[in-house]
Design a protein around this motif. Structure first.
Motif, short mmCIF file in Angstrom:
data_model
loop_
_atom_site.label_atom_id
_atom_site.label_comp_id
_atom_site.label_asym_id
_atom_site.label_seq_id
_atom_site.Cartn_x
_atom_site.Cartn_y
_atom_site.Cartn_z
N GLU A 121 0.83 -1.21 0.00
CA GLU A 121 0.00 0.00 0.00
C GLU A 121 0.86 1.25 0.00
O GLU A 121 0.59 2.23 -0.70
CB GLU A 121 -0.93 0.00 1.22
N GLN A 125 2.57 4.18 -3.43
CA GLN A 125 2.41 5.63 -3.26
C GLN A 125 3.75 6.36 -3.30
O GLN A 125 3.77 7.60 -3.24
CB GLN A 125 1.70 5.93 -1.94
N SER A 152 -8.18 -0.62 -1.60
CA SER A 152 -8.74 0.73 -1.60
C SER A 152 -8.58 1.38 -2.98
O SER A 152 -7.73 0.98 -3.79
CB SER A 152 -8.05 1.61 -0.56
N ALA A 154 -7.38 4.32 -3.39
CA ALA A 154 -6.06 4.95 -3.36
C ALA A 154 -4.97 3.95 -3.74
O ALA A 154 -4.00 4.30 -4.43
CB ALA A 154 -5.79 5.53 -1.98
N GLN A 157 -5.14 3.44 -7.49
CA GLN A 157 -4.65 4.65 -8.15
C GLN A 157 -3.13 4.71 -8.09
O GLN A 157 -2.48 5.15 -9.03
CB GLN A 157 -5.27 5.88 -7.48
N GLY A 158 -2.56 4.23 -6.97
CA GLY A 158 -1.11 4.13 -6.89
C GLY A 158 -0.55 3.14 -7.89
O GLY A 158 0.48 3.39 -8.52
N HIS A 186 -13.17 -0.28 -7.62
CA HIS A 186 -11.99 0.56 -7.42
C HIS A 186 -11.00 0.43 -8.58
O HIS A 186 -10.41 1.42 -9.01
CB HIS A 186 -11.33 0.22 -6.09
N ALA A 190 -9.95 3.53 -11.00
CA ALA A 190 -8.55 3.92 -11.12
C ALA A 190 -8.06 3.84 -12.56
O ALA A 190 -7.21 4.64 -12.98
CB ALA A 190 -7.69 3.05 -10.21
#
Length: 253
Positions: A121, A125, A152, A154, A157-158, A186, A190
């Protein structure tokens, strides 16, 4: 779940063997990976074969990076080490998994292979990984082996940011688990809806392909089937079945 005739313990990471196949477990009966002892570069489990379905859309060169999130028994890493010239970066949060793979699963030790002992995770990022990889394979499960530990928006998206302009991702999900719809939503958000879903296999796994580049929009049915034929002959993977499954499944999804 079958019982196995041998077990070796390394804290919460265990292995077992049956019929010439060595299995990795995280302290439970659930299988986290497998290796055929006499042919360690084979992809034994059906879903690990499907994780290579990105080959239907492109093959990588030595300049294209490959990232693997979740080491497991090292199956994808061994296969890619044998069949590509790419740099291979693997993210595995548990150093004991890496130690077990080094001891019992013939983990490749080569300058092309780097293992990050980090939380996936957080890793996705980190801007140092952005726009770096042509392929990202995501297989992140804990001892319960029911739903991904990273799901998630996020996180995905990462993953998207870690891919280069023509990059694509494969993700291992469980269709019957409550996390499935959340993950699909998700991933789709993304990747701006550019996803394909392979049919569910008997064990319940569903592999999703997500595209950052334009491979999906420019691939025709004929191109897909031609590439499947090529991949099946070159890599001995059931690529024709993947292609037919993709074509059959997409109108439903």
């Amino acid at each position: 779940m079958e019982m196995f005739n041998q077990a070796i313990d390394m804290n919460d990471v265990t292995i077992s063997e049956e019929d010439g196949i060595r299995y990795l477990h995280f302290g439970t009966q659930w299988i986290q990976g497998a290796m055929r002892i006499m042919r360690p570069h084979d992809l034994v489990l059906t879903y690990t074969q499907q994780m290579m379905a990105w080959l239907l859309f492109q093959e990588v060169s030595k300049d294209d990076g490959i990232a693997i999130l979740g080491l497991g028994a090292g199956s994808l890493l061994r296969f890619c080490m044998k069949h590509t010239q790419s740099d291979l970066h693997t993210v595995e949060i548990n150093p004991r998994v890496t130690a077990m793979c080094q001891a019992f699963f013939r983990l490749p030790q080569n300058q092309r292979s780097v293992i990050y002992h980090e939380d996936a995770e957080s890793w996705v990022q980190d801007p140092t990984h952005f726009d770096r990889y042509r392929v990202l394979m995501v297989d992140l499960y804990d001892a319960a082996a029911q739903g991904p530990v990273c799901s998630s928006l996020a996180f995905y998206q990462g993953c998207y940011r870690c891919l280069d302009e023509q990059g694509l991702m494969t993700v291992n999900l469980f269709g019957a688990h409550e996390s499935y719809d959340v993950n699909i939503n998700h991933i789709s958000q993304a990747f701006h809806g550019n996803i394909l879903i392979l049919p569910e296999i008997d064990e319940g796994n569903i592999v999703v392909l997500a595209f950052k580049g334009d491979d999906l929009s420019r691939t025709t049915t004929a191109m897909l089937m031609d590439q499947a034929e090529y991949i099946q002959k070159k890599y001995k993977l059931p690529a024709r079945r993947w292609a037919k499954g993709i074509l059959a499944e997409q109108p439903k999804t």
